[in-house]
Design a protein around this motif. Sequence first.
Motif, PDB file in Angstrom:
ATOM      1  N   PHE A  75      -8.810  -6.144  -2.764  1.00 46.98           N
ATOM      2  CA  PHE A  75      -8.783  -5.691  -4.153  1.00 46.98           C
ATOM      3  C   PHE A  75      -9.630  -4.437  -4.353  1.00 46.98           C
ATOM      4  CE2 PHE A  75      -7.661 -10.238  -5.548  1.00 46.98           C
ATOM      5  CZ  PHE A  75      -6.320  -9.967  -5.385  1.00 46.98           C
ATOM      6  N   ASN A  76     -10.664  -4.264  -3.547  1.00 53.16           N
ATOM      7  CA  ASN A  76     -11.464  -3.048  -3.661  1.00 53.16           C
ATOM      8  C   ASN A  76     -10.731  -1.824  -3.123  1.00 53.16           C
ATOM      9  OD1 ASN A  76     -13.828  -3.635  -5.070  1.00 53.16           O
ATOM     10  ND2 ASN A  76     -14.729  -4.629  -3.276  1.00 53.16           N
ATOM     11  N   LEU A  77      -9.691  -2.070  -2.324  1.00 56.54           N
ATOM     12  CA  LEU A  77      -8.867  -0.966  -1.823  1.00 56.54           C
ATOM     13  C   LEU A  77      -7.866  -0.498  -2.873  1.00 56.54           C
ATOM     14  CD1 LEU A  77      -7.670  -1.735   1.820  1.00 56.54           C
ATOM     15  CD2 LEU A  77      -8.688   0.375   0.988  1.00 56.54           C
ATOM     16  N   MET A  78      -7.521  -1.407  -3.795  1.00 57.08           N
ATOM     17  CA  MET A  78      -6.391  -1.143  -4.688  1.00 57.08           C
ATOM     18  C   MET A  78      -6.593   0.106  -5.543  1.00 57.08           C
ATOM     19  SD  MET A  78      -3.989  -3.007  -3.963  1.00 57.08           S
ATOM     20  CE  MET A  78      -4.387  -3.436  -2.288  1.00 57.08           C
ATOM     21  N   GLY A  79      -7.834   0.367  -5.936  1.00 54.44           N
ATOM     22  CA  GLY A  79      -8.109   1.551  -6.735  1.00 54.44           C
ATOM     23  C   GLY A  79      -7.775   2.839  -6.003  1.00 54.44           C
ATOM     24  N   SER A  80      -7.858   2.796  -4.663  1.00 55.31           N
ATOM     25  CA  SER A  80      -7.527   3.972  -3.869  1.00 55.31           C
ATOM     26  C   SER A  80      -6.036   4.034  -3.566  1.00 55.31           C
ATOM     27  CB  SER A  80      -8.295   3.949  -2.542  1.00 55.31           C
ATOM     28  OG  SER A  80      -9.617   3.539  -2.752  1.00 55.31           O
ATOM     29  N   VAL A  81      -5.388   2.884  -3.501  1.00 52.57           N
ATOM     30  CA  VAL A  81      -3.980   2.827  -3.087  1.00 52.57           C
ATOM     31  C   VAL A  81      -3.043   3.026  -4.276  1.00 52.57           C
ATOM     32  CG1 VAL A  81      -2.207   1.350  -2.057  1.00 52.57           C
ATOM     33  CG2 VAL A  81      -4.525   1.314  -1.145  1.00 52.57           C
ATOM     34  N   LEU A  82      -3.385   2.406  -5.408  1.00 49.14           N
ATOM     35  CA  LEU A  82      -2.499   2.462  -6.566  1.00 49.14           C
ATOM     36  C   LEU A  82      -2.860   3.634  -7.471  1.00 49.14           C
ATOM     37  CD1 LEU A  82      -2.349  -1.315  -7.589  1.00 49.14           C
ATOM     38  CD2 LEU A  82      -0.703  -0.032  -6.225  1.00 49.14           C
ATOM     39  N   TYR A  83      -1.836   4.363  -7.902  1.00 48.13           N
ATOM     40  CA  TYR A  83      -2.049   5.437  -8.867  1.00 48.13           C
ATOM     41  C   TYR A  83      -1.294   5.074 -10.136  1.00 48.13           C
ATOM     42  CZ  TYR A  83      -2.111  10.040 -11.005  1.00 48.13           C
ATOM     43  OH  TYR A  83      -2.290  11.094 -11.872  1.00 48.13           O
ATOM     44  N   ILE A  84      -2.036   4.732 -11.179  1.00 49.77           N
ATOM     45  CA  ILE A  84      -1.405   4.347 -12.445  1.00 49.77           C
ATOM     46  C   ILE A  84      -1.904   5.290 -13.530  1.00 49.77           C
ATOM     47  CG2 ILE A  84      -0.962   2.457 -14.065  1.00 49.77           C
ATOM     48  CD1 ILE A  84      -1.946   0.532 -11.859  1.00 49.77           C
ATOM     49  N   ARG A  85      -0.949   5.867 -14.239  1.00 53.54           N
ATOM     50  CA  ARG A  85      -1.340   6.810 -15.280  1.00 53.54           C
ATOM     51  C   ARG A  85      -1.136   6.186 -16.646  1.00 53.54           C
ATOM     52  NH1 ARG A  85       1.224  12.608 -14.586  1.00 53.54           N
ATOM     53  NH2 ARG A  85       2.774  11.610 -15.908  1.00 53.54           N
ATOM     54  N   LEU A  86      -2.149   6.352 -17.486  1.00 52.77           N
ATOM     55  CA  LEU A  86      -2.073   5.846 -18.855  1.00 52.77           C
ATOM     56  C   LEU A  86      -2.098   7.070 -19.767  1.00 52.77           C
ATOM     57  CD1 LEU A  86      -2.070   2.852 -19.917  1.00 52.77           C
ATOM     58  CD2 LEU A  86      -4.418   3.258 -20.598  1.00 52.77           C
ATOM     59  N   GLY A  87      -0.940   7.438 -20.331  1.00 52.30           N
ATOM     60  CA  GLY A  87      -0.875   8.690 -21.084  1.00 52.30           C
ATOM     61  C   GLY A  87      -0.988   9.852 -20.130  1.00 52.30           C
ATOM     62  N   LYS A  88      -2.011  10.699 -20.292  1.00 57.45           N
ATOM     63  CA  LYS A  88      -2.137  11.871 -19.435  1.00 57.45           C
ATOM     64  C   LYS A  88      -3.138  11.684 -18.311  1.00 57.45           C
ATOM     65  CE  LYS A  88      -0.416  15.766 -22.087  1.00 57.45           C
ATOM     66  NZ  LYS A  88      -0.739  16.974 -22.837  1.00 57.45           N
ATOM     67  N   SER A  89      -4.084  10.743 -18.512  1.00 58.80           N
ATOM     68  CA  SER A  89      -5.131  10.611 -17.493  1.00 58.80           C
ATOM     69  C   SER A  89      -4.893   9.372 -16.631  1.00 58.80           C
ATOM     70  CB  SER A  89      -6.495  10.518 -18.181  1.00 58.80           C
ATOM     71  OG  SER A  89      -6.447   9.525 -19.183  1.00 58.80           O
ATOM     72  N   PRO A  90      -5.158   9.493 -15.332  1.00 63.64           N
ATOM     73  CA  PRO A  90      -4.997   8.344 -14.453  1.00 63.64           C
ATOM     74  C   PRO A  90      -6.088   7.307 -14.706  1.00 63.64           C
ATOM     75  CG  PRO A  90      -5.930  10.193 -13.240  1.00 63.64           C
ATOM     76  CD  PRO A  90      -5.618  10.704 -14.616  1.00 63.64           C
ATOM     77  N   ALA A 112     -11.562   0.799 -12.303  1.00 62.64           N
ATOM     78  CA  ALA A 112     -10.956  -0.036 -13.343  1.00 62.64           C
ATOM     79  C   ALA A 112      -9.809  -0.852 -12.744  1.00 62.64           C
ATOM     80  CB  ALA A 112     -10.453   0.824 -14.497  1.00 62.64           C
ATOM     81  N   ILE A 113      -9.039  -0.221 -11.834  1.00 65.74           N
ATOM     82  CA  ILE A 113      -7.935  -0.946 -11.189  1.00 65.74           C
ATOM     83  C   ILE A 113      -8.502  -2.089 -10.346  1.00 65.74           C
ATOM     84  CG2 ILE A 113      -6.070  -0.763  -9.497  1.00 65.74           C
ATOM     85  CD1 ILE A 113      -5.548   2.058 -10.484  1.00 65.74           C
ATOM     86  N   ASN A 114      -9.567  -1.800  -9.609  1.00 66.39           N
ATOM     87  CA  ASN A 114     -10.207  -2.858  -8.809  1.00 66.39           C
ATOM     88  C   ASN A 114     -10.631  -4.018  -9.707  1.00 66.39           C
ATOM     89  OD1 ASN A 114      -9.927  -1.131  -6.693  1.00 66.39           O
ATOM     90  ND2 ASN A 114     -12.102  -0.605  -6.528  1.00 66.39           N
ATOM     91  N   ALA A 115     -11.297  -3.689 -10.799  1.00 63.85           N
ATOM     92  CA  ALA A 115     -11.797  -4.732 -11.705  1.00 63.85           C
ATOM     93  C   ALA A 115     -10.640  -5.543 -12.275  1.00 63.85           C
ATOM     94  CB  ALA A 115     -12.607  -4.088 -12.825  1.00 63.85           C
ATOM     95  N   LEU A 116      -9.538  -4.835 -12.611  1.00 65.21           N
ATOM     96  CA  LEU A 116      -8.364  -5.512 -13.153  1.00 65.21           C
ATOM     97  C   LEU A 116      -7.819  -6.522 -12.137  1.00 65.21           C
ATOM     98  CD1 LEU A 116      -6.281  -5.489 -15.567  1.00 65.21           C
ATOM     99  CD2 LEU A 116      -4.892  -4.002 -14.121  1.00 65.21           C
ATOM    100  N   MET A 117      -7.777  -6.115 -10.849  1.00 66.82           N
ATOM    101  CA  MET A 117      -7.284  -7.000  -9.788  1.00 66.82           C
ATOM    102  C   MET A 117      -8.119  -8.285  -9.724  1.00 66.82           C
ATOM    103  SD  MET A 117      -4.662  -5.981  -8.088  1.00 66.82           S
ATOM    104  CE  MET A 117      -3.637  -4.593  -8.487  1.00 66.82           C
ATOM    105  N   PHE A 118      -9.440  -8.117  -9.747  1.00 68.00           N
ATOM    106  CA  PHE A 118     -10.316  -9.287  -9.673  1.00 68.00           C
ATOM    107  C   PHE A 118     -10.136 -10.185 -10.895  1.00 68.00           C
ATOM    108  CE2 PHE A 118     -12.621  -6.603  -6.594  1.00 68.00           C
ATOM    109  CZ  PHE A 118     -12.718  -7.516  -5.552  1.00 68.00           C
TER     110      PHE A 118
END
Lengths: 136, 118
Positions: A89-104, A109-115
């Motif tokens: 799950f700590n890798l996910m922030g580096s692997v996943l690219y999710i954009r919310l509006g204009k900023s990624p 935050a992605i790591n925390a969401l996974m946990f």
Amino acid sequence: MATSAESRTRAYRWRMPVAWWLKSTHYTLYMVRELTAVFGALWAILFLAQVPLMKADYAGWLSQMRSPGWVLFSFVSLLFVLYHVWTWFNLMGSVLYIRLGKSPIPGTAINALMFAVWAVASIVIALVVATPILVG
Amino acid sequence: MYKINTIEPLWWGLFGAGGFIAAFLLPVHMLVNGMLIPLGAAPQEAYSPQRLAALVSHPVVKLYLLALVSLPLFHWAHRFRYLLFDLGIHGGRTAIAFLCYGAAIVGTVVAAWTLVRV
């Protein structure tokens, strides 16, 4: 004069020392991470072997799953798989690219969401399996 | 050699899916099915013969269990294949790949067969 492919290419063959992964804590933890998959797969197979007994030989299943070996192996496997959870799950922030509006969304935050999702899913599964909530 | 490597994206995809299953689902089952229920920490109605029989006979539970077993096998296969390389085993790379992914495929078939017959 030798003409085999082996002798024509005289490239230098560098070999890693066998114990390279003991030279640094980072290397060792990397190998431990790779090893976690062994415990996950083995535990899953042993668990699968219990499933038919749950229906066909309930007493046999009870004695099998209450054996100290199964509990101990589950405990050790849990420690290894929790390390897999941490690294995965700590890798996910580096692997996943999710954009919310204009900023990624930042990786942390992605790591925390996974946990968070993992914690909720684990609680739901625990409630379904360990309590008679569903299929009473 | 290159045949098994040209479908590397497939192996990697299964490895990734297995990594998610192993991370999301395995810990709680290890805790509940491997420790809490065996040690008597869960209410007995949760694993009464009737409830267990109903659960493991349900098609959705069977599919769930198939994913729970099969995908971590592919996750293992991919990691173990490269773990052997990392340990300095240079010979028989193709054989190692076949054995690892083959074991995962055999394990999946055995799991499916086992669950269908429950």
